[in-house]
Design an enzyme around this catalytic site. Structure first.
Site, PDB file in Angstrom:
ATOM      1  N   GLU B 189       0.861  -1.179   0.000  1.00 10.20           N
ATOM      2  CA  GLU B 189       0.000   0.000   0.000  1.00 10.20           C
ATOM      3  C   GLU B 189       0.899   1.231   0.000  1.00 10.20           C
ATOM      4  OE1 GLU B 189      -3.186  -0.484   2.770  1.00 10.20           O
ATOM      5  OE2 GLU B 189      -3.771   1.621   2.655  1.00 10.20           O
ATOM      6  N   ARG B 190       0.644   2.121  -0.937  1.00 13.55           N
ATOM      7  CA  ARG B 190       1.476   3.328  -1.086  1.00 13.55           C
ATOM      8  C   ARG B 190       2.925   2.982  -1.401  1.00 13.55           C
ATOM      9  NH1 ARG B 190      -3.187   5.643  -1.940  1.00 13.55           N
ATOM     10  NH2 ARG B 190      -4.532   5.614  -0.127  1.00 13.55           N
ATOM     11  N   GLU B 313      -9.912   4.473   9.887  1.00 10.10           N
ATOM     12  CA  GLU B 313     -10.123   4.026   8.506  1.00 10.10           C
ATOM     13  C   GLU B 313     -10.567   2.567   8.437  1.00 10.10           C
ATOM     14  OE1 GLU B 313      -7.220   6.954   6.022  1.00 10.10           O
ATOM     15  OE2 GLU B 313      -6.254   5.147   6.787  1.00 10.10           O
ATOM     16  N   ARG B 346      -0.597   4.081  16.951  1.00 12.96           N
ATOM     17  CA  ARG B 346      -0.670   5.235  16.050  1.00 12.96           C
ATOM     18  C   ARG B 346      -1.752   6.231  16.459  1.00 12.96           C
ATOM     19  NH1 ARG B 346      -1.801   4.402  10.622  1.00 12.96           N
ATOM     20  NH2 ARG B 346      -0.160   5.659   9.703  1.00 12.96           N
ATOM     21  N   ASP B 387      -2.279  14.339   6.777  1.00 15.09           N
ATOM     22  CA  ASP B 387      -1.850  13.021   6.299  1.00 15.09           C
ATOM     23  C   ASP B 387      -0.734  13.134   5.273  1.00 15.09           C
ATOM     24  OD1 ASP B 387      -1.664  10.340   5.766  1.00 15.09           O
ATOM     25  OD2 ASP B 387      -3.505  10.218   4.583  1.00 15.09           O
ATOM     26  N   GLU B 415       3.672   9.200  -1.148  1.00 17.98           N
ATOM     27  CA  GLU B 415       2.252   9.058  -1.477  1.00 17.98           C
ATOM     28  C   GLU B 415       1.658  10.329  -2.080  1.00 17.98           C
ATOM     29  OE1 GLU B 415      -0.094   7.888   1.871  1.00 17.98           O
ATOM     30  OE2 GLU B 415      -2.002   8.128   0.827  1.00 17.98           O
TER      31      GLU B 415
END
Lengths: 726, 726
Positions: B189-190, B313, B346, B387, B415
């Site tokens: 991812e990314r 998320e 996080r 972000d 990203e």
């Protein structure tokens, strides 16, 4: 100047050179250079001899291909001879590369008949002597010269003398292509070497240096076409956004003699064309394809054509509209014909409604269509009637469609053959197929003659290999899997080569010419395929792999929606015996072969052991040629496969210190995995079959390590090569 | 022996050496070796000097780390000095690498205070002279010695003299980790450099050589931890099948001082544990985690701990059971505490039910929990409150949780910063954050002091970087993106370094020490970040990227299910002006900062231009410090960004022939893409904003090439870095 100091300096420099040289040898070999490593010739006598023969070279062509030849010879000769070999522009060079058109003096050494026999891709290499010995490479095209240059480099790479050369080489098959089952998001269906090397996102502006090295590698073995996209196709690749990217690749590949092809999704007129139908007999549909093809040729003037998977495994096709495969293929062929493009239409089809033996369906579907295809259609047929199994009898379509050019489809990527964790050299398998006699025109009607057009006189000929190339540094994941890419190209050029001679060339080019190394690795390669058949699917068993990813054994699987997706459909084990009765008293798949073959395969007594359970349901107690019962023979085969892998391991270990450490360790680790997997296959399969045979395991078979339950509970949700499930 | 022949031979050998050397230089640089290329020092005076200083070396430790040091020095010194440097086992070597425990003589040169100040990871390097000059590297641990050895190699790589060295280096942050957002199926991812380097399928038996080179690269810049899996976690990695694989990596990384961490999916007790709940206050759940953690430590005795993304998320978390983040983190921390493992929890959370400004939510959620976390919990906070935008003000949590260790989370993978097609050197961005004064304890309370523990005296300190590493041969896709991996490590070790000095080191190590090359590339790197901010999100604009993949501009997007996923939520353009009013009269995000900062950001007059539209909704006609209207200033910034990229292109082209061709061409092609993308950003953004401002484009701005409709119709279904959609 003080002489002593001078000499000291020289000695130092020499030492430095040797260190430099030594570093070169011990430097980690990452495998990126494939068989084009161009390491110095290590036989000093030969080195000296060749240095004298190739003091300089001249490539007279200034085309893009000429430039490629010049660069490749510069790189190759300087590497191999460990000194700079100068490129000059004189016909008096010691190595001369030219067509007769570029230098009329060529005709002094090659007569018209010789030259004309070379066709558009062949080449000739000849040692000639005037004052000094000279070598001449000639051809009728720059691409032929390129092939000749790679051949000359191969001679040096394989430690052959350049004296008294008189070589002519012409490919017997016209279209020698790779099929990449690569998706636009860079995943690769049945890819085990990482992901797709096509970085569509950064194309057309960013040309990954890999593309060039891919083209060099292919040209070095005579591959002249590449289908960039998966046969399970996405129509988006036919839109301008992607055609720009395709053009960038085509432009890059052109100087290497490689044409680009695309897979055409049959429903593209609906998906990207806004039509309501893709019916091949609809005038709007034909018009759409004609315009689309015209557009493609604006981007890529030498576009090769389309590869199509239609009405198979969920792909759309002409049958969705009640039309035949010929209707579909001919419609596309009509659009491509004005540009000399071809349609490669796959025969790998099977129908949900058709309850017949899966092995028979392609023949049932296509045989009646023989003679109805346009002349720029080739039917692409897998080597065997099922699906790239470890061993299959040759496909019954070969020989059965005299009016239609049949292309061979081999699978280089090892979907059912150990993927990227097993060393399996595939050339012997391909040779078994190519050398099989179809008896289509009586004795001597080998499959190779069907596909090279000799048997039926087809004007178009082709061969395809499903690529095993991915983003791994070494291209193929398993370092030894490079041999399969290499062997495919060599066989596509010349099906008459022996798999052993190809293996030897590859080993010398890839690991060097130490005779112990060449002998050992060649022997490992040569035994690897039979070993893999033995420990996975011996005696004609097939399609016993786990569901979806096909990684590891799953002979018990019986819950898939289609009967013929389940391993139990293929092995048919019961209390009486095991195997698929395809004789005249069963599914009569043998009836699709010519009588001589049908009789051999169809008779229990005559059928070779290797195909026994492919064609026969055989009692567990049946006495095999070996004298063993079938049950014990099965156990013996599985055990034999494992033993062979252990021999391979042992042999490989003897190479420690004789080849570079990195590749030595890599293969060593992978052989450890292969041994485990071989044992896993034997344990899981024999435990499962035992639930039918109710017989004890013979003593010569190692006892299974775990229970059947354990093996059945194993799951590998992230095995590579399939679409991830989200 | 005939002397003449001898000399002839020597001359030949020397020539051969030079050719060999030359080939070394012109050989394609594929970027695989990163900044550890160890090419020969090309300043002959310095080379001679260093050769005299380092005639041989001794590493006294025989631990696994000792072996690594010996190998690295062997490879590095021999490469750099272009001659074999012998490893001997005597304390009288010219380079000596030893702890005081390994060689008590060390204490002659380093006193106890010096040594104790080095801690467990620091090192010291000193030139000492007895009869001959000698260099000593010492530390209190083998890992410290390894860091010292890499430092010494760096000195030579960057053409520094080894005379009169007296260096002490100690990291100020304890946990310096990479976060890999890599999935078990190898997608990332990314990730923009291909796919995950973790080949889970072939682990544990196959150890890709890349793993070792990954460890070397990280150790060379002081990274001492790696989180192998995506924060959007899959619980399967905690099962024995995967723990065996994790163990294999941990074993390989251990000698390099790198600990392994995993992401822990909060609902794992349900998914793989068979429990009905994952409630952190449920005794069964705690018991499950304690057993799971015990099991993990059986595989990996020095396992680092868990990184957790919870209630963010769509990820499960303690709030699913009405518990707090502290409840969740503390439960895991309790399980890890006996083994000295940590929880990195996080702070990147935002809630669906919470209608407050997204920029405020992490603070709202975590600030009240300060002081309630177990001592082995660190809260991992992104550099800014949104972000990983091209530019953000520092996160208001820094300084606001004095009782809790806050880890920094930087994103190395780009990203929102041009992904793998743009050259953007991120160190200046990270430095801007680290150097920001929070005023938590008045003037001088910089973010760097929060995370290194100096401000609040935290005993645990950490920093994380979301890795940009993938399967590309050069590891990072864009060759220049290696600089970000490098800079992250260097800054993690020492936040006080300047981004320019790091850039210079990287350029010298990666492209050689030619002063023109160093100057040009450093200058390109140093201007790249401001350029990217200007052409993407100038003046404090943010989160205007297209949906999902975040590739390219999408400021018009307004149809996503959550308000704060839409770019329009962030720019708030209307007929009056543009920008997000986060002042006291608006969302009052400024209220989360300490008063000095709140006043600066909250006042239209004092707020720096670079954050203007982050905190203020500003009229189109507003007169900026430059004298221009906001509208014209916006146009001017976009244009400036494009102009800067063109300068970068121009400067890069001046390097033709001065660096290796392959990397020259690669960066050149990528800069072409970057220029196109910069223009695309300007065109799409300005056309869209014009629909609100209704003002003409100023003359100094290049006219848009296409219409707004065109830009809005662009679609990139296969842009990299996201989960493919099937």
């Amino acid at each position: 100047m003080n002489r002593t100091i001078n000499i000291k300096y020289l000695i130092k420099a020499v030492l430095t050179f040797f260190i430099c040289f030594t570093f070169g040898l011990v430097k980690a070999e990452r495998g990126y250079d494939l068989w084009l490593r161009y390491q110095p010739v290590n036989d000093p006598v030969l080195l000296k001899q060749i240095r004298l023969q190739v003091e300089n070279y001249a490539v007279l062509s200034n085309s893009a291909t000429g430039l490629v030849i010049r660069e490749e010879l510069g790189r190759g000769l300087s590497g191999l001879l460990s000194k700079e070999i100068e490129s000059i522009s004189s016909e008096n060079s010691s190595l001369l590369v030219a067509t007769p058109a570029q230098y009329s003096g060529i005709k002094k050494y090659f007569d018209d008949r010789e030259l004309s026999a070379l066709g558009s891709e062949g080449f000739a290499i000849k040692s000639v002597s005037s004052k000094t010995p000279r070598t001449i490479i000639t051809a009728n095209s720059d691409i032929g010269l390129l092939y000749g240059a790679f051949h000359l480099l191969k001679l040096i790479q394989t430690n052959q003398s350049l004296e008294k050369l008189n070589i002519t080489s012409v490919p017997k098959i016209d279209l020698r292509v790779l099929n990449h089952w690569d998706n636009l998001d860079r995943t690769s269906e049945r890819g085990y070497a990482g992901f797709s090397i096509w970085d569509w996102h950064k194309l057309p502006d960013y040309l990954n240096p890999r593309y060039t090295d891919y083209a060099r590698a292919n040209a070095s073995i005579g591959i002249n076409g590449t289908v960039l996209t998966n046969v399970n196709a996405n129509a988006l690749v036919l839109t301008p956004h992607y055609l720009e990217k395709v053009k960038a690749l085509a432009d890059l590949f052109r100087p290497y003699g490689i044409k680009v092809y695309l897979t055409a999704r049959f429903s593209a007129p609906i998906e990207i064309g806004g039509l309501k139908t893709a019916d091949p007999l609809d005038a709007e549909v034909l018009k759409w394809w004609m315009e689309k093809v015209t557009e493609i040729y604006e981007y890529v003037p030498d576009f090769g054509g389309f590869l199509v998977k239609a009405n198979s495994e969920g792909q759309p096709g002409p049958q969705d509209y009640g039309r035949t495969h010929a209707d579909g293929a001919n419609m596309m062929a009509e659009a491509l014909a004005p540009f000399d493009g071809v349609v490669m239409w796959r025969a790998f089809v099977y129908s949900d409604e058709e309850p017949d033996d899966r092995a028979k369906q392609a023949y049932n579907e296509f045989k009646p269509l023989d003679g109805t295809f346009r002349e720029n259609v080739l039917i692409q047929v897998k080597n065997g009637p099922i699906d790239f199994q470890p061993r299959e009898p040759f496909h019954p379509l070969f020989g059965a469609m005299p009016e239609t050019p049949l292309m061979m489809e081999f699978q280089i990527t090892q979907e059912y053959l150990g993927q990227a964790t097993q060393l399996v050299y595939l050339a012997p398998m391909w040779k078994e197929c190519l050398d099989s006699d179809t008896y289509a025109k009586g004795n001597g009607s080998e499959v190779s003659k069907v596909i090279n057009g000799a048997l039926h006189g087809n004007s178009k000929t082709g061969i395809a290999g499903v690529a095993n190339i991915g983003t791994d540094i070494n291209w193929t994941g398993h370092p030894m899997a490079q041999s399969n890419w290499y062997a495919y190209g060599r066989l596509a050029w010349d099906t008459s080569l022996s798999s052993e001679s190809i293996a030897k060339d590859w080993v010398r080019m890839t690991y060097g010419s130490n005779s112990e190394v060449v002998k050992t690795i060649t022997s490992i390669l040569m035994k690897s395929w039979e070993a893999s058949v033995s420990y996975m699917t011996p005696l004609g068993l097939h399609h016993l792999m786990a569901t979806g990813h096909h990684y590891g054994p799953g002979p018990w699987v019986s819950n898939l929606s289609r009967a013929d997706w389940n391993p139990v459909y293929y092995h048919r084990a019961d209390s009486v015996g095991i195997g698929f009765d395809r004789t005249t008293s069963g599914a009569n798949a043998v009836g699709q072969y010519f009588p001589e073959v049908a009789e051999e395969f169809g008779s229990l007594g005559k059928c070779p052991d290797k195909f026994l359970l492919w064609f026969h349901h055989v009692p567990w107690s049946y006495q095999m040629r070996s004298g063993k019962s079938l049950w014990n023979e099965l156990a013996s085969k599985y055990q034999e496969g494992i033993d062979e892998v252990r021999t391979m391991q042992h042999d490989w270990k003897s190479l420690s210190g004789k080849i570079d450490e990195q590749r030595f360790e890599q293969v060593d680790m992978l052989l450890t995995i292969q041994e485990k997997e071989a044992v896993w296959w034997k344990d899981a399969s024999m435990l499962y079959f035992q639930t039918f045979s109710n017989r004890p395991f013979p003593d010569f078979m190692e006892k299974p390590r775990f229970s059947l339950d354990y093996y059945q509970s194993q799951s590998f949700p992230f095995a590579p090569g399939i679409r991830p499930r989200w």
